[in-house]
Design an enzyme around this catalytic site. Structure first.
Site, PDB file in Angstrom:
ATOM      1  N   LYS A 129       0.796  -1.224   0.000  1.00 45.81           N
ATOM      2  CA  LYS A 129       0.000   0.000   0.000  1.00 45.81           C
ATOM      3  C   LYS A 129       0.831   1.277   0.000  1.00 45.81           C
ATOM      4  O   LYS A 129       0.392   2.301  -0.521  1.00 45.81           O
ATOM      5  CB  LYS A 129      -0.944   0.010   1.202  1.00 45.81           C
ATOM      6  CG  LYS A 129      -2.065  -1.013   1.110  1.00 45.81           C
ATOM      7  CD  LYS A 129      -2.980  -0.916   2.323  1.00 45.81           C
ATOM      8  CE  LYS A 129      -4.103  -1.924   2.225  1.00 45.81           C
ATOM      9  NZ  LYS A 129      -5.040  -1.810   3.371  1.00 45.81           N
ATOM     10  N   ASP A 149      -9.775   2.751   2.528  1.00 45.34           N
ATOM     11  CA  ASP A 149      -9.717   2.105   3.842  1.00 45.34           C
ATOM     12  C   ASP A 149     -10.246   3.021   4.944  1.00 45.34           C
ATOM     13  O   ASP A 149     -10.885   2.559   5.893  1.00 45.34           O
ATOM     14  CB  ASP A 149      -8.280   1.697   4.175  1.00 45.34           C
ATOM     15  CG  ASP A 149      -7.844   0.429   3.464  1.00 45.34           C
ATOM     16  OD1 ASP A 149      -8.719  -0.384   3.116  1.00 45.34           O
ATOM     17  OD2 ASP A 149      -6.634   0.239   3.272  1.00 45.34           O
ATOM     18  N   VAL A 187      -8.580  -4.842  11.998  1.00 42.63           N
ATOM     19  CA  VAL A 187      -8.747  -4.619  10.559  1.00 42.63           C
ATOM     20  C   VAL A 187      -8.756  -5.935   9.789  1.00 42.63           C
ATOM     21  O   VAL A 187      -9.075  -5.970   8.601  1.00 42.63           O
ATOM     22  CB  VAL A 187      -7.652  -3.694   9.988  1.00 42.63           C
ATOM     23  CG1 VAL A 187      -7.643  -2.353  10.718  1.00 42.63           C
ATOM     24  CG2 VAL A 187      -6.280  -4.354  10.050  1.00 42.63           C
ATOM     25  N   TYR A 246      -9.921  -9.599   8.508  1.00 39.37           N
ATOM     26  CA  TYR A 246     -11.190 -10.300   8.328  1.00 39.37           C
ATOM     27  C   TYR A 246     -11.019 -11.761   7.924  1.00 39.37           C
ATOM     28  O   TYR A 246     -12.000 -12.488   7.816  1.00 39.37           O
ATOM     29  CB  TYR A 246     -12.072  -9.566   7.308  1.00 39.37           C
ATOM     30  CG  TYR A 246     -11.680  -9.782   5.857  1.00 39.37           C
ATOM     31  CD1 TYR A 246     -12.328 -10.731   5.064  1.00 39.37           C
ATOM     32  CD2 TYR A 246     -10.679  -9.020   5.270  1.00 39.37           C
ATOM     33  CE1 TYR A 246     -11.985 -10.920   3.741  1.00 39.37           C
ATOM     34  CE2 TYR A 246     -10.333  -9.199   3.947  1.00 39.37           C
ATOM     35  CZ  TYR A 246     -10.995 -10.152   3.189  1.00 39.37           C
ATOM     36  OH  TYR A 246     -10.641 -10.334   1.870  1.00 39.37           O
TER      37      TYR A 246
END
Length: 282
Positions: free
Chosen positions: A74, A110, A221, A223
């Site tokens: 990122k 995000d 954050v 999942y």
């Protein structure tokens, strides 16, 4: 079905089980849009985060409309883009790249995803003093979301102290040493894990969950898995929890809008997430 066609993808490491393809493609079917979402796992193709620029170039030549970017690329991807949207420039991290008119534009959805998930899951949560572990790409977005939500004191810790200090300076937050986290946990309103610790391939907990008090809410954050070791430990101590499922849904919905110009139904995407994960609690 319209004549619109979109080819998009996801670049990251260890992303073979990502739900992004299913979430995006189901949303597209409801809107009558032809849409293909491909996985580009740098681990599987023998690439590194430093290769993300070459992957962007190849995707553009192959006709991709855009790409989602995830851990660990990122921040690395930023220097390979032609321009950045305001929120991506502010955060220094990109999770969505759109190719248009021969140029690449980086966005960050995000922040929107985390903020929406927190507000939906714990409306009215105390935000006065929040401790966040992790100051990387996702961490920057989460920290910004907390400041925008009204957090008065945001404490940031990271395995790389330089990274937490840099983020704290940008957001007017406070950087703390990682080894100070356990001592501060009893006195914060909320704890956020924005590190990879707890995700598939990175088992464990980022902090000593035994120091949590029942009044402290805990957000993650991650999942995959939805029930991380941290979330499970927090539940066991009676803490309100915010798993990472909603964040991935709402950031995906915003990325879909950027790729296509169509705004998908976030509630239906959340229902898709619950079905895909086989859980009634996200």
């Amino acid at each position: 079905m319209t004549s619109e066609r979109y080819l998009v993808g996801l670049i990251g490491a260890g992303i073979g089980t990502s739900l992004s393809p299913a979430l995006h493609e189901r949303a597209a079917r409801r809107l009558g849009v032809r849409y293909s979402y491909e996985i580009i796992d740098i681990d599987k193709i023998g690439a590194s985060p430093a290769d993300v620029g070459e992957l962007l170039t190849a995707a553009r030549r192959l006709g991709f409309r855009g790409l989602n970017i995830t851990h660990p690329c990122k921040q690395e991807v930023v220097k390979h883009l032609d321009d950045l949207a305001e929120e991506a420039a502010e955060l220094g991290a990109v999770n969505t790249v759109v190719f248009e008119n021969g140029r690449s534009l980086g966005h960050n959805t995000d922040r929107y995803g985390f903020g929406t998930n927190l507000a939906r899951t714990l409306p009215g949560a105390a935000l006065g003093r929040v401790l966040q572990v992790g100051a990387g790409g996702a961490g920057a977005a989460v920290a910004s979301a907390m400041i925008r939500a009204g957090t008065r004191q945001l404490l940031l810790a990271d395995a790389d102290p330089r990274r937490s200090r840099a983020l704290a300076d940008r957001l007017n937050a406070e950087a703390i040493p990682l080894d100070a986290v356990a001592g501060l946990l009893p006195d914060v309103d909320g704890l956020i894990n924005a590190t990879p610790v707890g995700m598939e391939g990175h088992p464990g907990v980022p902090v000593d969950a035994g120091a949590l008090r029942a009044r402290t809410w805990v957000a993650d954050v991650i999942y995959r898995p939805l029930e991380t070791e941290l979330i499970r430990a927090a539940r066991g101590r009676g803490c309100p929890v915010v798993p990472g499922g909603g964040m991935v849904v709402y950031q995906a919905a915003e990325a879909f809008r950027l790729f296509t110009g169509h705004r998908p139904d976030g509630d239906k995407m959340f229902a898709d997430f619950l079905e895909l994960t086989g859980t009634g609690d996200a």
